[in-house]
Structure formats: structure tokens, C-alpha cells
Design a protein around this motif. Sequence first.
Motif, PDB file in Angstrom:
ATOM      1  N   UNK A  12       0.011  -6.048  41.996  1.00 27.85           N
ATOM      2  CA  UNK A  12      -0.675  -5.370  42.893  1.00 27.85           C
ATOM      3  C   UNK A  12      -1.585  -4.297  42.078  1.00 27.85           C
ATOM      4  N   UNK A  13      -2.713  -4.282  42.596  1.00 22.00           N
ATOM      5  CA  UNK A  13      -4.040  -3.670  41.853  1.00 22.00           C
ATOM      6  C   UNK A  13      -4.732  -2.873  42.938  1.00 22.00           C
ATOM      7  N   UNK A  14      -5.235  -1.803  42.313  1.00 20.00           N
ATOM      8  CA  UNK A  14      -6.028  -1.108  43.386  1.00 20.00           C
ATOM      9  C   UNK A  14      -7.383  -1.878  43.746  1.00 20.00           C
ATOM     10  N   UNK A  15      -7.997  -1.533  44.868  1.00 19.12           N
ATOM     11  CA  UNK A  15      -9.153  -2.207  45.160  1.00 19.12           C
ATOM     12  C   UNK A  15     -10.216  -1.426  44.651  1.00 19.12           C
ATOM     13  N   UNK A  16     -10.769  -2.175  43.703  1.00 20.37           N
ATOM     14  CA  UNK A  16     -11.854  -1.684  42.840  1.00 20.37           C
ATOM     15  C   UNK A  16     -13.209  -2.291  43.230  1.00 20.37           C
ATOM     16  N   UNK A  17     -13.334  -3.018  44.113  1.00 14.54           N
ATOM     17  CA  UNK A  17     -14.716  -3.584  44.547  1.00 14.54           C
ATOM     18  C   UNK A  17     -15.291  -2.533  45.638  1.00 14.54           C
ATOM     19  N   UNK A  18     -16.555  -2.316  45.697  1.00 13.53           N
ATOM     20  CA  UNK A  18     -17.100  -1.781  46.878  1.00 13.53           C
ATOM     21  C   UNK A  18     -16.587  -2.539  47.841  1.00 13.53           C
ATOM     22  N   UNK A  19     -16.258  -1.808  49.036  1.00 15.39           N
ATOM     23  CA  UNK A  19     -15.494  -2.696  50.193  1.00 15.39           C
ATOM     24  C   UNK A  19     -16.660  -3.741  50.731  1.00 15.39           C
ATOM     25  N   UNK A  31      -3.690 -12.285  49.725  1.00 16.45           N
ATOM     26  CA  UNK A  31      -3.805 -11.054  49.083  1.00 16.45           C
ATOM     27  C   UNK A  31      -4.650 -11.136  47.815  1.00 16.45           C
ATOM     28  N   UNK A  32      -5.192 -10.249  47.302  1.00 20.05           N
ATOM     29  CA  UNK A  32      -6.182 -10.361  46.324  1.00 20.05           C
ATOM     30  C   UNK A  32      -5.837  -9.591  45.206  1.00 20.05           C
ATOM     31  N   UNK A  33      -6.158 -10.041  43.919  1.00 15.96           N
ATOM     32  CA  UNK A  33      -5.881  -9.350  42.732  1.00 15.96           C
ATOM     33  C   UNK A  33      -7.452  -9.176  42.141  1.00 15.96           C
ATOM     34  N   UNK A 211     -13.069   2.520  50.873  1.00 17.87           N
ATOM     35  CA  UNK A 211     -12.183   1.524  49.921  1.00 17.87           C
ATOM     36  C   UNK A 211     -10.650   1.877  50.315  1.00 17.87           C
ATOM     37  N   UNK A 212      -9.842   0.909  50.393  1.00 16.50           N
ATOM     38  CA  UNK A 212      -8.681   0.977  50.655  1.00 16.50           C
ATOM     39  C   UNK A 212      -7.930   1.097  49.423  1.00 16.50           C
ATOM     40  N   UNK A 213      -6.660   1.772  49.524  1.00 11.80           N
ATOM     41  CA  UNK A 213      -5.949   1.857  48.279  1.00 11.80           C
ATOM     42  C   UNK A 213      -5.795   0.647  47.325  1.00 11.80           C
ATOM     43  N   UNK A 214      -5.724  -0.405  47.747  1.00 11.15           N
ATOM     44  CA  UNK A 214      -5.430  -1.499  47.100  1.00 11.15           C
ATOM     45  C   UNK A 214      -5.669  -2.871  48.003  1.00 11.15           C
ATOM     46  N   UNK A 277       6.044  -7.151  45.091  1.00 14.12           N
ATOM     47  CA  UNK A 277       4.906  -6.948  44.075  1.00 14.12           C
ATOM     48  C   UNK A 277       5.367  -6.186  42.958  1.00 14.12           C
ATOM     49  N   UNK A 278       4.648  -6.281  41.889  1.00 12.41           N
ATOM     50  CA  UNK A 278       4.713  -5.222  41.079  1.00 12.41           C
ATOM     51  C   UNK A 278       3.445  -4.191  40.963  1.00 12.41           C
ATOM     52  N   UNK A 279       3.402  -2.829  40.613  1.00 13.47           N
ATOM     53  CA  UNK A 279       2.465  -2.047  40.701  1.00 13.47           C
ATOM     54  C   UNK A 279       1.469  -2.072  39.323  1.00 13.47           C
ATOM     55  N   UNK A 280       0.334  -1.891  39.430  1.00 13.62           N
ATOM     56  CA  UNK A 280      -0.425  -1.566  38.258  1.00 13.62           C
ATOM     57  C   UNK A 280      -0.307  -0.281  37.596  1.00 13.62           C
ATOM     58  N   UNK A 281       0.966  -0.118  37.295  1.00 12.11           N
ATOM     59  CA  UNK A 281       1.347   1.355  36.768  1.00 12.11           C
ATOM     60  C   UNK A 281       2.486   1.181  35.910  1.00 12.11           C
TER      61      UNK A 281
END
Length: 403
Positions: A12-19, A31-33, A211-214, A277-281
Motif C-alpha cells: 500500500x502506497x500513498x497516492x503520489x499522482x496528481x489526482x 487497486x493501484x501501486x 488527493x486521497x491518502x493512498x 496489505x502492507x504499509x509503505x512505512x
Amino acid sequence: MSNDGASAPLDRQPDQTSPPPSQPAPGNASDGAVLPHSNGNSTNDNGGQQNGFANRLRLNPNANHKPDNYEDLNLDFSPYLFSSLERYLPPNLLLMSRDVKVTYMRDILLRYSPESERIRLQKHREYRQKIISNYQRLHRELYTMHVTTFFVPSFLKAINENTEQGLRNIMSEPTPGIFTFEMLQPRFCEMLLTEVENFEKWVHETKFRIMRPNTMNKYGAVLDDFGMETMLDKFMEEYIRPISKVFFPEVGGSTLDAHHGFVVEYGMDRDLDLGFHVDDSEVTLNVCLGKQFSGGELFFRGVRCEKHVNTETQSEEIFDYSHVPGRAVLHRGRHRHGARATTSGNRINLLIWCRSSVFRELRKYQKDFSSWCAECQREQKERQHQSVSAAKLELLRRGETAT
Ligand SMILES: O=C(O)CCC(=O)C(=O)O
Ligand SMILES: [Fe+2]
């Protein structure tokens, strides 16, 4: 995908793209990475001596120099990175104004970040700037750290004591590697809930695309994007890192230096559940803020490195946890988990994904993670067992040939 942890967990990763987001991830087409979350800290080994400036950076930091504070500026890199880098500035620059130093350091940092990352950072900076200059805050006291407003006395006492025993006294560890404890004041939870509501109302009224959290949540908000980044940095440094240092040293618990802070929202008109999932942390703090709800339990299924993320769950790794408002759950990001459906009411949780750039750098050169991955541990034991058996066999064979 079933919710019982049997299927493959997503990274699981944060949403890094512009929405809107994002690219599909293996294991679940819906789901997207996306790109890994940038924290600005990977640039602090910039080797600035070769930057081509007339005034070169020092080889070693000036330990006697007290750097400026950059927290009030809206910068493309962490304000702490600027304070650290300032110790490397040539002596003549140290006498200059803060603005001059910022321009000089920003220039260096930008040279060391790749073009795509640079563009992404710039876009994100503009996005945050737009929000910050237009959104009217509801509770100003949330944006700077007020310890007694935020934390319950038992938690503060344990943090101030700063001993393992003091921390253990307020914690329960219902299964290895998962710690739960009373943390946030009811009033703080209420304020944060209403602040998020207020922000979402503003988003709705102004039709601002957030942008949503992930990539796995359609609802929720990134607290760092509407002004809480500096507060959450302190939150992590002073209230999460001291605990992680004691309980998660093998995943960089003592060197946490970046975070992703957000809220997730569940209910009939929100997200219902959250897949495995696993977190990106390295370390995740998850605190329920309220409100009234049923369901929404977390299910945990053992800690795994990247290579073993899809391996079988052992029965002793199965653990379920029911959220209680104000109570924190602290776990390794690689502890596989998900959340069951919230069956009535609304559940809103505060999440702080904490990262260590030192740990991430070191991890690149390692293959065996038996200090924290349960499957690496099993493989290591298996290898030891096999080599003992082989040695025994060899001894027996030698004994036989000698007689
Ligand atoms: O819904 C929850 O409490 C879990 C959230 C979570 O695991 C996450 O956001 O990474
Ligand atoms: Fe998670």
C-alpha cells in the motif's frame, strides 16, 4: 478479494499522482501501486562538495553552528533537511540572511533530485500552497503541538520517563509486535474530526480536487496537505520515535525521519473495508478518532519482507483487534493487515506512516531480514537444522568408515 488475510496482500502506497491516480498493482487489478512517497530525506547525502559553486560545502558539518529554523516556510524539501544542511555551508554563507541560505541550499538539493521527482515535488508544493492560502482553519490549536491538549496524562508520563519499563506500564502487546495504548484526549479527537469535516466541506463547496491518502481509499484526507506537516513531524519525532526506538529497533525505529499523515473514513457512505496489505512505512501509528460505529476490526497476519509477502500465515500469527476511540495501535509497516467492514455508523482513524531513510538505504544491500521477517526467520532455522543434520550424518559416516 476475501478479507480474512488468505489472499495476497497489496503493497500500500500513498497516492503520489496528481489526482486522479494511478497504476494497477500485482495481485488486485482494482487497486493501484504508485510511485514511492518522497520524503525529501534521501537527498541529504548530496556530496555537495562537487556542486560546482564557487563556495563549496564543507566536508564535515560545523557542530558549533546553530542552524536557522525553516519550519514556517513552504519548501520543496523537509525544513529539517535545510537545518541539517546548513551546518555544511561555507562560513561566509552562514553570515547571510535566511532567504539567501534557503536559495543556495534549495539549488543544491534540486540538482540531486531526478527530473521527474523534481516536477512531482513542484506540483505537490503548488497543490499544498493552493490549499493553504485558501482554506480557513477551524481549530488553529491543532496546527502546532499542544501536548496537554493532544495526549492523555498516562501517555505523557511514560514518554517523559523515557524508560522501557515506563512504556511497558502503559502498553499491552496482545500478540508479538503489536502494541496498543491510550494516547489521544477525547477533545483532541473531536477537534480533529471536525477539522477534517470542515476541510471536506470546503473541498466540496469549492469543487477542489483533492488527493486521497493512498490508492486503496476513496475517502479520507492527507493532513500534511492542509497544514499539519510540521506538527506531525514533531508528533513523530517526540512521541512515536521514542517508542519505536525501544520496540522496533531492527526496522529503523530509532531513525524515523519522515512521515505520511492522513485520516481514513469508513461507513455506509464511505469506504466499507480495507483489503489485506502492507504499509509503505517502517512503523505505523493508527489511532481511532471515533465516531460511533460497529465492525471495522483490524486483522493482522504476520510480518514479512518483500520477498515473502505472499507466504502462508501461521496460526500463531492470526490476530484481530477492535478499535477503541483514543487508543493507539503501533505496528511495523510490514506487519500484514487489513480492516473488516464497518457495519454501522462512521469510523474515522488517524494514520501516521513513519519512515526511516537510513533503514531504507541499508535495506538495499541486504537479502536476509531474519531480524524482523518471520519467514526469513523460519528459513534461517531450517538452514541451521539442515546443517546440523548434515554434520551428524557426516560424523556417523566417518565413524562407520573408521571401524
Ligand atoms: O482502517 C484501519 O484502521 C486501517 C488503516 C490502514 O491500515 C492504513 O491506512 O494503512
Ligand atoms: Fe495499513
